[in-house]
Design a protein around this motif. Structure first.
Motif, PDB file in Angstrom:
ATOM      1  N   LEU A 137       5.544  -9.234  -0.707  1.00 56.69           N
ATOM      2  CA  LEU A 137       5.189  -9.403  -2.103  1.00 56.69           C
ATOM      3  C   LEU A 137       4.785 -10.843  -2.399  1.00 56.69           C
ATOM      4  N   GLY A 138       5.501 -11.790  -1.798  1.00 60.73           N
ATOM      5  CA  GLY A 138       5.159 -13.199  -1.986  1.00 60.73           C
ATOM      6  C   GLY A 138       3.796 -13.533  -1.404  1.00 60.73           C
ATOM      7  N   LYS A 139       3.471 -12.969  -0.239  1.00 62.00           N
ATOM      8  CA  LYS A 139       2.174 -13.242   0.394  1.00 62.00           C
ATOM      9  C   LYS A 139       1.044 -12.623  -0.423  1.00 62.00           C
ATOM     10  N   LEU A 140       1.255 -11.406  -0.946  1.00 67.50           N
ATOM     11  CA  LEU A 140       0.243 -10.796  -1.794  1.00 67.50           C
ATOM     12  C   LEU A 140       0.028 -11.620  -3.062  1.00 67.50           C
ATOM     13  N   ALA A 141       1.116 -12.141  -3.627  1.00 64.88           N
ATOM     14  CA  ALA A 141       0.995 -12.986  -4.810  1.00 64.88           C
ATOM     15  C   ALA A 141       0.207 -14.257  -4.483  1.00 64.88           C
ATOM     16  N   GLU A 142       0.467 -14.836  -3.329  1.00 63.58           N
ATOM     17  CA  GLU A 142      -0.247 -16.043  -2.908  1.00 63.58           C
ATOM     18  C   GLU A 142      -1.748 -15.784  -2.774  1.00 63.58           C
ATOM     19  N   ILE A 143      -2.094 -14.673  -2.115  1.00 67.08           N
ATOM     20  CA  ILE A 143      -3.510 -14.336  -1.916  1.00 67.08           C
ATOM     21  C   ILE A 143      -4.193 -14.044  -3.246  1.00 67.08           C
ATOM     22  N   ARG A 144      -3.505 -13.292  -4.096  1.00 68.31           N
ATOM     23  CA  ARG A 144      -4.104 -12.960  -5.394  1.00 68.31           C
ATOM     24  C   ARG A 144      -4.227 -14.201  -6.280  1.00 68.31           C
ATOM     25  N   ASP A 145      -3.222 -15.064  -6.283  1.00 66.09           N
ATOM     26  CA  ASP A 145      -3.269 -16.275  -7.098  1.00 66.09           C
ATOM     27  C   ASP A 145      -4.371 -17.233  -6.643  1.00 66.09           C
ATOM     28  N   ALA A 146      -4.756 -17.113  -5.365  1.00 69.65           N
ATOM     29  CA  ALA A 146      -5.837 -17.952  -4.843  1.00 69.65           C
ATOM     30  C   ALA A 146      -7.212 -17.422  -5.259  1.00 69.65           C
ATOM     31  N   GLY A 147      -7.247 -16.260  -5.940  1.00 67.61           N
ATOM     32  CA  GLY A 147      -8.498 -15.745  -6.463  1.00 67.61           C
ATOM     33  C   GLY A 147      -9.085 -14.557  -5.727  1.00 67.61           C
ATOM     34  N   THR A 148      -8.411 -14.090  -4.682  1.00 67.31           N
ATOM     35  CA  THR A 148      -8.924 -12.943  -3.925  1.00 67.31           C
ATOM     36  C   THR A 148      -8.494 -11.643  -4.595  1.00 67.31           C
ATOM     37  N   PRO A 149      -9.437 -10.778  -4.957  1.00 66.18           N
ATOM     38  CA  PRO A 149      -9.069  -9.492  -5.568  1.00 66.18           C
ATOM     39  C   PRO A 149      -8.324  -8.609  -4.569  1.00 66.18           C
ATOM     40  N   ILE A 150      -7.305  -7.921  -5.057  1.00 71.19           N
ATOM     41  CA  ILE A 150      -6.560  -6.948  -4.258  1.00 71.19           C
ATOM     42  C   ILE A 150      -6.527  -5.647  -5.048  1.00 71.19           C
ATOM     43  N   TYR A 151      -6.792  -4.544  -4.360  1.00 71.06           N
ATOM     44  CA  TYR A 151      -6.794  -3.225  -4.992  1.00 71.06           C
ATOM     45  C   TYR A 151      -5.764  -2.358  -4.276  1.00 71.06           C
ATOM     46  N   PHE A 152      -4.873  -1.733  -5.060  1.00 70.58           N
ATOM     47  CA  PHE A 152      -3.795  -0.934  -4.469  1.00 70.58           C
ATOM     48  C   PHE A 152      -3.942   0.527  -4.868  1.00 70.58           C
ATOM     49  N   PHE A 153      -3.888   1.410  -3.857  1.00 70.76           N
ATOM     50  CA  PHE A 153      -3.917   2.853  -4.072  1.00 70.76           C
ATOM     51  C   PHE A 153      -2.560   3.425  -3.689  1.00 70.76           C
ATOM     52  N   VAL A 154      -1.924   4.138  -4.592  1.00 70.83           N
ATOM     53  CA  VAL A 154      -0.600   4.673  -4.277  1.00 70.83           C
ATOM     54  C   VAL A 154      -0.727   5.776  -3.234  1.00 70.83           C
ATOM     55  N   GLY A 155       0.293   5.871  -2.381  1.00 65.14           N
ATOM     56  CA  GLY A 155       0.363   6.933  -1.386  1.00 65.14           C
ATOM     57  C   GLY A 155       1.403   7.953  -1.777  1.00 65.14           C
ATOM     58  N   ASN A 156       1.735   8.838  -0.865  1.00 66.39           N
ATOM     59  CA  ASN A 156       2.736   9.853  -1.167  1.00 66.39           C
ATOM     60  C   ASN A 156       4.157   9.311  -1.124  1.00 66.39           C
ATOM     61  N   HIS A 157       4.347   8.123  -0.527  1.00 68.52           N
ATOM     62  CA  HIS A 157       5.681   7.523  -0.508  1.00 68.52           C
ATOM     63  C   HIS A 157       5.911   6.575  -1.681  1.00 68.52           C
ATOM     64  N   ASP A 158       4.850   6.013  -2.230  1.00 72.21           N
ATOM     65  CA  ASP A 158       5.002   5.107  -3.371  1.00 72.21           C
ATOM     66  C   ASP A 158       4.275   5.658  -4.605  1.00 72.21           C
ATOM     67  N   LEU A 159       4.248   6.998  -4.731  1.00 72.12           N
ATOM     68  CA  LEU A 159       3.524   7.617  -5.835  1.00 72.12           C
ATOM     69  C   LEU A 159       4.189   7.376  -7.183  1.00 72.12           C
ATOM     70  N   TRP A 160       5.442   6.883  -7.169  1.00 71.58           N
ATOM     71  CA  TRP A 160       6.119   6.592  -8.423  1.00 71.58           C
ATOM     72  C   TRP A 160       5.895   5.155  -8.873  1.00 71.58           C
ATOM     73  N   MET A 161       4.899   4.513  -8.319  1.00 70.90           N
ATOM     74  CA  MET A 161       4.562   3.168  -8.767  1.00 70.90           C
ATOM     75  C   MET A 161       3.957   3.234 -10.172  1.00 70.90           C
ATOM     76  N   ARG A 162       4.359   2.322 -11.025  1.00 74.10           N
ATOM     77  CA  ARG A 162       3.860   2.301 -12.399  1.00 74.10           C
ATOM     78  C   ARG A 162       3.026   1.037 -12.618  1.00 74.10           C
ATOM     79  N   ASP A 163       3.598   0.023 -13.250  1.00 71.68           N
ATOM     80  CA  ASP A 163       2.800  -1.153 -13.613  1.00 71.68           C
ATOM     81  C   ASP A 163       3.361  -2.469 -13.064  1.00 71.68           C
ATOM     82  N   TYR A 164       4.315  -2.385 -12.136  1.00 69.24           N
ATOM     83  CA  TYR A 164       4.916  -3.617 -11.612  1.00 69.24           C
ATOM     84  C   TYR A 164       3.867  -4.503 -10.924  1.00 69.24           C
TER      85      TYR A 164
END
Length: 255
Positions: free
Chosen positions: A74-101
């Motif tokens: 999570l920290g590495k994703l935050a670092e990459i995103r804060d540096a300006g690189t767009p990240i797109y996340f698609f939920v799978g069948n194991h994390d399908l209960w992801m909301r807005d975190y």
């Protein structure tokens, strides 16, 4: 439709099915470090990053609580995103209960269905891949139950210490959720995601279809100018996709 045009010497990366948290904390921690090392290696030339689901083996977001752990990724994703690189996340069948975190904490948009993107003038359909095509019938039935609003409301009233532990146990033990059957190659004509892609091509042209879920690295030519790519996983194969200039292909992370 989102359009991405890569700058000189920049690439678009894709990864799926890390299943962090499974089968236990020790094994998961080792894989998490490898995945974070890969993220660190691509950040210098990544125009964008796509994560195609099952990053976590189990994930449920209460209104004020998320599962413990995974701080390095999570920290590495935050670092990459804060540096300006767009990240797109698609939920799978194991994390399908992801909301807005991810959206609120990391500024990463979250998608629950396949989406169309244009990358360097190539039309690409991207998603996790669960529940698509003529098969996957057991999971389709399970998903209807697990995404039913009343069921989610009931589960939210379970104390997180109990709910998360129960979810982790079910995710590892139940083959409908854990994806144990997803690692068997069915043949190019019988691969149900390839069948789904061929049906989509009957009405709309895509240069590439990119999915996860199958736990197998696959590159299947559908037509002369259309390819289905499955990203594999970070349990056995440690494979990922890279869009370089005008070509999308699979690569293997050196461990």
């Amino acid at each position: 439709m989102i359009t991405i045009t890569t700058s000189e010497n920049k690439k678009v990366y894709f990864a799926s099915d890390q299943h962090l948290g499974a089968p236990n904390a020790v094994a998961s921690f080792s894989r998490e470090k490898k995945f974070v090392a890969w993220l660190d290696s691509i950040k210098k030339d990544a125009e964008a990053l796509f994560l195609l689901g099952d990053l976590f083996d189990f994930w449920f977001e209460y209104k004020t609580v998320v599962p413990k752990g995974f701080v390095r990724v999570l920290g590495k994703l935050a670092e990459i995103r804060d540096a300006g690189t767009p990240i797109y996340f698609f939920v799978g069948n194991h994390d399908l209960w992801m909301r807005d975190y991810f959206e609120k904490e990391l500024n990463i948009p979250v998608y629950h269905t396949p989406q169309e993107f244009t990358i360097n003038n190539k039309k690409v359909l991207i998603g996790h891949g669960d529940g698509l095509g003529p098969e996957d019938k057991g999971y389709k039935r399970m998903k209807k139950v697990f995404t039913f609003p009343f069921f989610k409301w009931l589960f939210r009233w379970v104390h997180p210490d109990i709910g998360v532990r129960l979810g982790q146990y079910m995710s590892v033990k139940n083959k409908l959720i854990s994806g144990e059957e997803d690692a068997k190659f069915l043949g190019e004509e019988n691969e149900w995601l390839a069948q789904y892609c061929r049906r989509k091509l009957e009405t709309t042209h895509y240069d590439y279809f990119v999915f996860g879920h199958r736990h197998l690295p696959l590159e299947i030519k559908l037509q002369e100018d259309s390819m289905y790519i499955n990203l594999g996983d970070w349990i056995q194969y440690f494979t990922y996709g890279v869009f370089d200039a005008d070509t999308l292909s699979l690569k293997k992370h050196s461990i």
